[in-house]
Write a protein that holds these residues in place. Sequence first.
Motif, PDB file in Angstrom:
ATOM      1  N   GLY A  20       0.810  -1.200   0.000  1.00 43.81           N
ATOM      2  CA  GLY A  20       0.000   0.000   0.000  1.00 43.81           C
ATOM      3  C   GLY A  20       0.844   1.251   0.000  1.00 43.81           C
ATOM      4  N   PRO A  21       0.213   2.396  -0.150  1.00 41.16           N
ATOM      5  CA  PRO A  21       0.949   3.662  -0.089  1.00 41.16           C
ATOM      6  C   PRO A  21       1.532   3.879   1.294  1.00 41.16           C
ATOM      7  N   LEU A  22       2.730   4.403   1.334  1.00 44.59           N
ATOM      8  CA  LEU A  22       3.430   4.577   2.604  1.00 44.59           C
ATOM      9  C   LEU A  22       3.322   5.993   3.151  1.00 44.59           C
ATOM     10  N   ALA A  23       2.625   6.871   2.461  1.00 41.39           N
ATOM     11  CA  ALA A  23       2.480   8.239   2.961  1.00 41.39           C
ATOM     12  C   ALA A  23       1.735   8.230   4.283  1.00 41.39           C
ATOM     13  N   ARG A  24       2.178   9.080   5.206  1.00 46.99           N
ATOM     14  CA  ARG A  24       1.497   9.231   6.489  1.00 46.99           C
ATOM     15  C   ARG A  24       0.944  10.646   6.550  1.00 46.99           C
ATOM     16  N   SER A  25      -0.367  10.776   6.290  1.00 46.27           N
ATOM     17  CA  SER A  25      -0.959  12.104   6.178  1.00 46.27           C
ATOM     18  C   SER A  25      -0.942  12.867   7.492  1.00 46.27           C
ATOM     19  N   SER A  26      -0.767  12.156   8.617  1.00 47.49           N
ATOM     20  CA  SER A  26      -0.768  12.847   9.912  1.00 47.49           C
ATOM     21  C   SER A  26       0.579  13.483  10.242  1.00 47.49           C
ATOM     22  N   LEU A  27       1.630  13.082   9.537  1.00 49.22           N
ATOM     23  CA  LEU A  27       2.971  13.531   9.910  1.00 49.22           C
ATOM     24  C   LEU A  27       3.331  14.838   9.208  1.00 49.22           C
ATOM     25  N   ARG A  28       3.866  15.758   9.982  1.00 53.23           N
ATOM     26  CA  ARG A  28       4.397  17.016   9.451  1.00 53.23           C
ATOM     27  C   ARG A  28       5.911  16.966   9.625  1.00 53.23           C
ATOM     28  N   LEU A  29       6.619  16.805   8.508  1.00 55.45           N
ATOM     29  CA  LEU A  29       8.066  16.596   8.525  1.00 55.45           C
ATOM     30  C   LEU A  29       8.802  17.922   8.396  1.00 55.45           C
ATOM     31  N   GLY A  30       9.833  18.086   9.196  1.00 51.01           N
ATOM     32  CA  GLY A  30      10.645  19.290   9.104  1.00 51.01           C
ATOM     33  C   GLY A  30      12.086  19.033   9.465  1.00 51.01           C
ATOM     34  N   VAL A  31      12.977  19.825   8.902  1.00 47.70           N
ATOM     35  CA  VAL A  31      14.412  19.751   9.194  1.00 47.70           C
ATOM     36  C   VAL A  31      14.866  21.137   9.622  1.00 47.70           C
ATOM     37  N   LEU A  32      15.609  21.187  10.703  1.00 47.16           N
ATOM     38  CA  LEU A  32      16.146  22.461  11.185  1.00 47.16           C
ATOM     39  C   LEU A  32      17.651  22.312  11.331  1.00 47.16           C
ATOM     40  N   ARG A  33      18.391  23.037  10.527  1.00 46.72           N
ATOM     41  CA  ARG A  33      19.850  22.966  10.559  1.00 46.72           C
ATOM     42  C   ARG A  33      20.384  23.997  11.542  1.00 46.72           C
ATOM     43  N   LEU A  34      21.114  23.527  12.517  1.00 50.61           N
ATOM     44  CA  LEU A  34      21.729  24.384  13.522  1.00 50.61           C
ATOM     45  C   LEU A  34      23.225  24.115  13.527  1.00 50.61           C
ATOM     46  N   PRO A  35      24.043  25.076  13.960  1.00 51.89           N
ATOM     47  CA  PRO A  35      25.486  24.976  13.705  1.00 51.89           C
ATOM     48  C   PRO A  35      26.215  23.886  14.468  1.00 51.89           C
ATOM     49  N   ASP A  36      25.758  23.542  15.665  1.00 55.60           N
ATOM     50  CA  ASP A  36      26.534  22.592  16.465  1.00 55.60           C
ATOM     51  C   ASP A  36      25.652  21.968  17.540  1.00 55.60           C
ATOM     52  N   ALA A  37      26.260  21.069  18.329  1.00 53.81           N
ATOM     53  CA  ALA A  37      25.509  20.361  19.367  1.00 53.81           C
ATOM     54  C   ALA A  37      24.972  21.314  20.419  1.00 53.81           C
ATOM     55  N   THR A  38      25.715  22.352  20.725  1.00 52.08           N
ATOM     56  CA  THR A  38      25.242  23.331  21.706  1.00 52.08           C
ATOM     57  C   THR A  38      23.948  23.976  21.242  1.00 52.08           C
ATOM     58  N   ALA A  39      23.914  24.396  19.987  1.00 56.92           N
ATOM     59  CA  ALA A  39      22.716  25.036  19.453  1.00 56.92           C
ATOM     60  C   ALA A  39      21.542  24.061  19.414  1.00 56.92           C
ATOM     61  N   ARG A  40      21.792  22.798  19.075  1.00 57.66           N
ATOM     62  CA  ARG A  40      20.693  21.827  19.017  1.00 57.66           C
ATOM     63  C   ARG A  40      20.102  21.585  20.402  1.00 57.66           C
ATOM     64  N   LEU A  41      20.959  21.442  21.399  1.00 60.80           N
ATOM     65  CA  LEU A  41      20.444  21.244  22.755  1.00 60.80           C
ATOM     66  C   LEU A  41      19.742  22.496  23.264  1.00 60.80           C
ATOM     67  N   ALA A  42      20.281  23.648  22.940  1.00 65.56           N
ATOM     68  CA  ALA A  42      19.638  24.897  23.361  1.00 65.56           C
ATOM     69  C   ALA A  42      18.267  25.025  22.710  1.00 65.56           C
ATOM     70  N   TRP A  43      18.158  24.670  21.443  1.00 66.96           N
ATOM     71  CA  TRP A  43      16.852  24.707  20.772  1.00 66.96           C
ATOM     72  C   TRP A  43      15.880  23.763  21.469  1.00 66.96           C
ATOM     73  N   LEU A  44      16.352  22.577  21.823  1.00 69.25           N
ATOM     74  CA  LEU A  44      15.483  21.604  22.481  1.00 69.25           C
ATOM     75  C   LEU A  44      15.012  22.129  23.836  1.00 69.25           C
ATOM     76  N   LEU A  45      15.925  22.727  24.603  1.00 71.25           N
ATOM     77  CA  LEU A  45      15.535  23.319  25.878  1.00 71.25           C
ATOM     78  C   LEU A  45      14.489  24.417  25.685  1.00 71.25           C
ATOM     79  N   SER A  46      14.618  25.164  24.605  1.00 68.58           N
ATOM     80  CA  SER A  46      13.726  26.299  24.362  1.00 68.58           C
ATOM     81  C   SER A  46      12.355  25.877  23.848  1.00 68.58           C
ATOM     82  N   HIS A  47      12.294  24.781  23.073  1.00 69.13           N
ATOM     83  CA  HIS A  47      11.074  24.504  22.315  1.00 69.13           C
ATOM     84  C   HIS A  47      10.428  23.152  22.614  1.00 69.13           C
TER      85      HIS A  47
END
Length: 706
Positions: free
Chosen positions: A222-249
């Motif tokens: 069957g089709p593998l599309a998942r209509s409920s999923l909203r996919l996104g990519v956020l590029r951040l410069p380093d591990a510090t920024a990724r963890l800081a984003w996670l703490l913030s959001h």
Amino acid sequence: MFHDPSPADVPSDALRDEALAALRRLVGRDEAVFHEGQYEAIEALVGRRRRALVVQRTGWGKSAVYFVATRLLRDRGAGPTVLVSPLIALMRDQIEAAARAGVRAVAINSTNAHEWAEVLARLDADEVDVLLVSPERLNNPSFRDEQLPALVRRIGMLVVDEAHCISDWGHDFRPDYRRLRDLIAQMPAGVPVLATTATANSRVVADVVEQLGSQDVTTIRGPLARSSLRLGVLRLPDATARLAWLLSHLDELPGSGIIYTLTVAAAVDTARLLREHGHAVRAYTGQTDADERAESEAMLKRNEVKALVATSALGMGFDKPDLGFVLHLGAPSSPVAYYQQVGRAGRATDSADVVLLPGPEDRDIWHYFATASMPDQERAERVLAALGAAAAPLSTPALEAIVDIRRTPLELLLKVLDVDGAVRRERGGWVATGAPWDYDAERYQRIAAARRAEQDDMLAYESTTGCRMEFLQCRLDDDTAVPCGRCDNCAGPWLSARIERDVTAQAASALDRVGVPIEVRRQWPSGLDRLGVPLTGRIAPGEQALEGRALARLTDLGWGGALRELFAAGAPDQDVPPRLLDACVRVLAEWGWERRPAAVVSVPSRTRPRLVTSLAHGLAQIGRLPYLGDLAADPAAPAGRPDGNSAFRVADVHGRFDASGLALPDGPVLLVDDLADSRWTLTLAARELRRAGAESVLPFALALRA
């Protein structure tokens, strides 16, 4: 005896009515209807006794197919269904689901050995509808030789769940799954076989069909599309920024979910940081205690935590229909694996967020963890020679002490050789069958190339400007792929990259933490006598080291990056960088030892003498301690291999060091090395220092391998 009705005995209208009634009992809703393809699979299995492969998206209802088919087959006099399932967690959920359909399911696995006798008695009394077993259980000597033959004679249906594991082209290949081809060949004619998966491209589908032992396989895809999923990519410069984003959001993400990391260290460190800042999360890894993993799963299902911070250990088998988000700190190594993990979200909700925060270090980590699931020729020949020369079966520990291969890769190699027919597991250990075995180098090279291409595909997913769901579907060879209209490329970014300055400082502080314990070795490995080393049993207390410290693990989010660069293959030997030396000084300052070191001694290094000497000298100079130099070492001693097992590592190092020429002062000795892997070098070096009169030894290394 079990009646085996012919397809003509089952009118199609009556079968559909029975199947629909069973489905409604299973889901507990009188208005339930089949998804497209569900009844077609059931009809193939029950009405026509076919072999079927179902490739459908996560949450489609593949388990409903085999539970309803089992109920109908049992009502027609068929024997029990054997369900081969990869994870114990999956078994727990499936047993509960089966009960809702009036299907009596039981499991035989490593955690319920105390129940095996009762399970077998119920099987003999025909009181079991579904027996769940792991693929590894199929090769357990007592089960394989004593229970399986009778079960095969009575089997009503075989179900292979997560069937992509059959294929060495799949993202989660498991050699034990290859035994299923032999099992299918032993079954009576006309026994239906069902294979199910949510993550198979065309190459994997073809491989699975081949393993099912027939070209006449009904494939329902069957089709593998998942209509409920909203996919996104956020590029951040380093591990510090990724963890800081996670703490913030994190609190902005809907409901509760899973935060995936690439390493155990990253999962543990991230969970700790989030908890320290008031977030209800728990770490979940393959090293987490089994009871704690089960408790964490239950807490997430009850929404008692915001998230589990997990490695891929939380994957197949975990079912929370209303999971609100899946976030990745670092990308998996293939789009197929990524699709499988994000498929945990949004099964029974209109919307779920899927967020990828890739890291520049991802490819290095993929390479670091790239373990060949295919056999290495030289290693395989060593194993076959050792087993061929043995007069009796060899246990895995005994074989390990002969062939110098660590336990985990040795077990994997034995599974591959077993499936290939070159070795066999018997009571008491392993034996060589004498069957010819040829190393298929070309095939293994093709598989390795395919996996490198998958890594490139994952990087392409991160950078694509097209629809992300369509991209994943195309990589799974789903020809129904069209733009989803929901992802960040289709509908526009919804993720804010904003990070508060104070949160960044908090994340940076967390990543700047230093110091991980180096556990003490207290027991000599078995098999040393075979290698001419007169050591056995417990290490004498007067010859042991104290618990040591390392700056960080190579896999750590914080200092791991700098250490991986320092220890990368081909990296030049150099003086310890000042930044790393300063961090090591902080480790010593925070150690909390009972008594301060009185001197510094270094472990001689063949590969990084400059690094080790500069580190030891620098620590001694800053701490105003005498540096006594290297331990004396025998230059003719074997070098040892980093992938060698414990017995060989000890044999390589035993007798190599001599501390008798050192003027040891009163007080502890700080023993400095560059990289602690098996810890046997530090253990043997500390033993020599203790035998030479050192009051105690404090091991210190720049890095732990894992």
